[in-house]
Scaffold this active site. Structure first.
Site, short mmCIF file in Angstrom:
data_model
loop_
_atom_site.label_atom_id
_atom_site.label_comp_id
_atom_site.label_asym_id
_atom_site.label_seq_id
_atom_site.Cartn_x
_atom_site.Cartn_y
_atom_site.Cartn_z
N LYS A 22 0.84 -1.21 0.00
CA LYS A 22 0.00 0.00 0.00
C LYS A 22 0.87 1.26 0.00
O LYS A 22 0.64 2.18 -0.78
CB LYS A 22 -0.90 0.01 1.24
N ASN A 23 1.86 1.29 0.89
CA ASN A 23 2.64 2.52 1.04
C ASN A 23 3.55 2.81 -0.14
O ASN A 23 4.15 3.88 -0.23
CB ASN A 23 3.47 2.47 2.34
N CYS A 117 -5.28 13.59 12.47
CA CYS A 117 -5.11 12.16 12.28
C CYS A 117 -5.09 11.50 13.65
O CYS A 117 -4.54 12.08 14.60
CB CYS A 117 -3.79 11.94 11.55
N ARG A 122 0.82 14.98 12.70
CA ARG A 122 1.34 14.74 11.34
C ARG A 122 1.35 15.98 10.44
O ARG A 122 0.63 16.06 9.44
CB ARG A 122 0.56 13.61 10.67
N ASP A 307 4.72 0.94 11.98
CA ASP A 307 3.50 0.29 11.47
C ASP A 307 3.34 -1.15 11.95
O ASP A 307 2.33 -1.79 11.66
CB ASP A 307 3.47 0.34 9.93
N ARG A 400 -8.60 -0.37 4.79
CA ARG A 400 -7.74 0.61 4.13
C ARG A 400 -6.40 0.00 3.77
O ARG A 400 -5.74 0.48 2.84
CB ARG A 400 -7.49 1.82 5.05
C1 UD1 Z 1 4.43 7.00 6.11
C2 UD1 Z 1 3.59 5.76 5.98
C3 UD1 Z 1 3.03 5.36 7.35
C4 UD1 Z 1 4.19 5.19 8.33
C5 UD1 Z 1 5.06 6.46 8.35
C6 UD1 Z 1 6.31 6.28 9.21
C7 UD1 Z 1 2.67 5.97 3.76
C8 UD1 Z 1 1.48 6.17 2.92
N1 UD1 Z 1 2.49 6.04 5.08
O1 UD1 Z 1 3.58 8.04 6.58
O2 UD1 Z 1 2.34 4.11 7.19
O3 UD1 Z 1 3.67 4.98 9.62
O4 UD1 Z 1 5.49 6.77 7.02
O5 UD1 Z 1 7.06 5.22 8.78
O6 UD1 Z 1 3.76 5.72 3.27
N2 UD1 Z 1 6.51 14.97 10.16
C9 UD1 Z 1 6.63 16.33 10.42
N3 UD1 Z 1 6.60 17.20 9.36
C10 UD1 Z 1 6.44 16.79 8.07
C11 UD1 Z 1 6.32 15.40 7.82
C12 UD1 Z 1 6.36 14.51 8.88
O7 UD1 Z 1 6.75 16.74 11.56
O8 UD1 Z 1 6.39 17.63 7.16
C13 UD1 Z 1 6.57 14.00 11.28
C14 UD1 Z 1 5.26 13.23 11.46
O9 UD1 Z 1 4.35 13.94 12.25
C15 UD1 Z 1 5.76 11.97 12.13
C16 UD1 Z 1 7.14 11.75 11.50
O10 UD1 Z 1 7.52 13.01 10.96
O11 UD1 Z 1 5.91 12.17 13.50
C17 UD1 Z 1 7.18 10.70 10.41
O12 UD1 Z 1 6.15 10.95 9.48
P1 UD1 Z 1 6.26 10.54 7.95
O13 UD1 Z 1 7.46 9.65 7.74
O14 UD1 Z 1 6.15 11.75 7.11
O15 UD1 Z 1 4.95 9.65 7.76
P2 UD1 Z 1 4.07 9.56 6.48
O16 UD1 Z 1 4.88 9.73 5.25
O17 UD1 Z 1 2.85 10.41 6.66
#
Ligand code: UD1
Length: 421
Positions: A22-23, A117, A122, A307, A400
């Site tokens: 999925k990711n 969320c 996030r 995850d 999902r």
């Molecule tokens: C992706 C995965 C999700 C997984 C996560 C961490 C997908 C679709 N989803 O989510 O399943 O749990 O990686 O491995 O691939 N953050 C910030 N600012 C930003 C972006 C992120 O502060 O601009 C923080 C987030 O709040 C979180 C951390 O960074 O605490 C990691 O988030 P991120 O790696 O971005 O997760 P996703 O890409 O949303």
């Protein structure tokens, strides 16, 4: 609303085929927007999130042709709208990754901010900061990000403040069509980022360093069409392995490179599992034994994946001994704890990052409620090891991210059925 009714007690035994990730599927679908020609994607998992992303592409006017085997041909250049609406983005945060491709390919777009969320705030500040460094003009208006660039984006050196998977993906996609070279430092090393880079390179991009923490993207003028197969889902595979270990079972998973699961397999071995591995399969055998408690600390790849934290916590609830599970990625990712305690688990939370788990002999079936995708999977595991019947409500979360989960578990001997009401 559908719910699962699970009769616990069966040992999971048998073989399964791992679905597409999925990711990986979600950013790959977004990346098709960058190409000048149609891109065909295979091994897309049949999941609610994937359907949402396809719906989003459709709402942008993109022609999407799906065959009966979930091979999807996306014709990015048929785009007619440059606005990703709140109604779709709010249901799935990952849809925010259309921002980078639309901006790079068409010079402007409006994408709704994803909003709150269940597992934490996030934010998307790293995505926006990076795009601004590439020369985009970014404004917020009425809950939307309005991004525009005069001409092409310009390559830049970007240092990410934290490791973000979606942020790295958005910026890597945007940089493919920028003028000059982009260097993304402190990039996410997740296999799904690598899968996306492999697709982009097949489309004609010039990306190197994917899989390491510095990614270099030499911008090109055009990307072309190609055919690409999505990588296997390591989170799905990890979930079934943890479920097998929890139920003292014996399961073989086909279609997955065990290297993708290294940190998880090490933890399962610590828990007493015997693992065997091939190039594209992995098998687990608990020899009928109860697992041992194992400490877990989540971290970006190659660390233990957040995850799979909830699922491993489920294993620890019935393991021999006491364990400490520490969540370092998300702020609010222990909502399954309360539900597991209602099933007789002995888990204490220290703040919102640490769970101390005293393993008990057995859980007891109870009505529980799923709160997010991976927490739902952990409740299914808890239900499989519980005595008696568990009803899991709100399983739309699980749909999902897990393809045919009840069929797959039934194939392994679990007593689980879906009830619609
Ligand atoms: C992706 C995965 C999700 C997984 C996560 C961490 C997908 C679709 N989803 O989510 O399943 O749990 O990686 O491995 O691939 N953050 C910030 N600012 C930003 C972006 C992120 O502060 O601009 C923080 C987030 O709040 C979180 C951390 O960074 O605490 C990691 O988030 P991120 O790696 O971005 O997760 P996703 O890409 O949303």
């Amino acid at each position: 609303m559908d719910r699962f009714i699970v009769c616990g007690g069966a040992r999971l035994c048998g073989e399964l085929e791992v679905s597409g990730a999925k990711n990986s599927a979600l950013p790959i679908l977004a990346a098709t927007l960058l190409a000048d020609e149609p891109v065909t994607i295979s091994r897309l998992p049949h999941l609610h999130d994937v359907t949402t992303m396809i719906e989003l592409l459709g709402s942008l006017g993109v022609e999407v042709v799906i065959d009966e085997r979930m091979n999807v041909q996306v014709n990015g250049p048929s785009i007619t709208s440059f606005r990703a609406p709140y109604d779709l983005v709010k249901t799935m945060r990952a849809s925010f990754v259309v921002l980078g491709p639309m901006l790079a390919r068409y010079g402007g777009c409006e994408v709704s901010l994803p909003g709150g969320c269940a597992i934490g705030p996030r934010p998307v500040d790293q995505h926006l900061k990076g795009l601004a460094a590439l020369g985009a003009d970014i404004k917020m208006q009425d809950g939307y990000v309005l991004a525009a660039v005069n001409g092409r984006l310009r390559g830049a050196r970007i240092l990410m403040d934290m490791v973000t998977v979606g942020g790295t993906e958005n910026l890597m996609m945007a940089a493919t069509l920028a003028q000059g070279t982009t260097v993304i430092e402190n990039a996410a090393r997740e296999p799904e980022v690598v899968d996306l880079a492999l697709l982009l390179n097949k489309m004609g991009a010039k990306i190197s360093g994917h899989g390491a923490d510095t990614i270099v993207v030499e911008g090109v003028e055009h990307l072309s069409g190609c055919e690409y197969e999505v990588m296997p889902d390591r989170v799905e595979a990890g979930t079934y392995l943890i479920a097998a270990a929890s139920t003292r079972g014996k399961v073989k998973l086909n279609g997955i490179d065990p290297m993708l699961l290294d940190s998880v397999l090490l933890k399962l071995e610590e828990a007493g599992a015997e693992l065997s591995r091939g190039d594209d399969w992995v098998a687990i055998d608990m020899h009928g034994e109860r697992p041992r408690a194992v400490d877990v600390r989540t971290a970006p790849y190659p660390g233990f994946p957040t995850d799979l934290q909830a699922q491993f916590l489920a294993l620890n609830t019935i393991a021999k001994g006491t364990s400490r599970v520490i969540e370092t990625i998300f702020e609010n990712r222990f909502m399954h704890v309360q539900e597991m305690n209602r099933m007789g688990a002995d888990i204490a939370l220290e703040g919102n990052t640490t769970a101390i788990v005293n393993g008990v002999e057995a859980l007891k079936g109870a009505p529980v409620m799923a709160t997010d995708l991976r927490a739902s999977a952990s409740l299914v595991i808890a239900a499989l090891v519980a005595q008696g019947e568990t009803t899991i409500d709100r399983i739309y979360h699980i749909d999902r991210g897990y393809e045919c989960i009840e069929e797959k578990l039934q194939q392994l001997g679990a007593q689980i059925r879906r009830v619609s009401s």
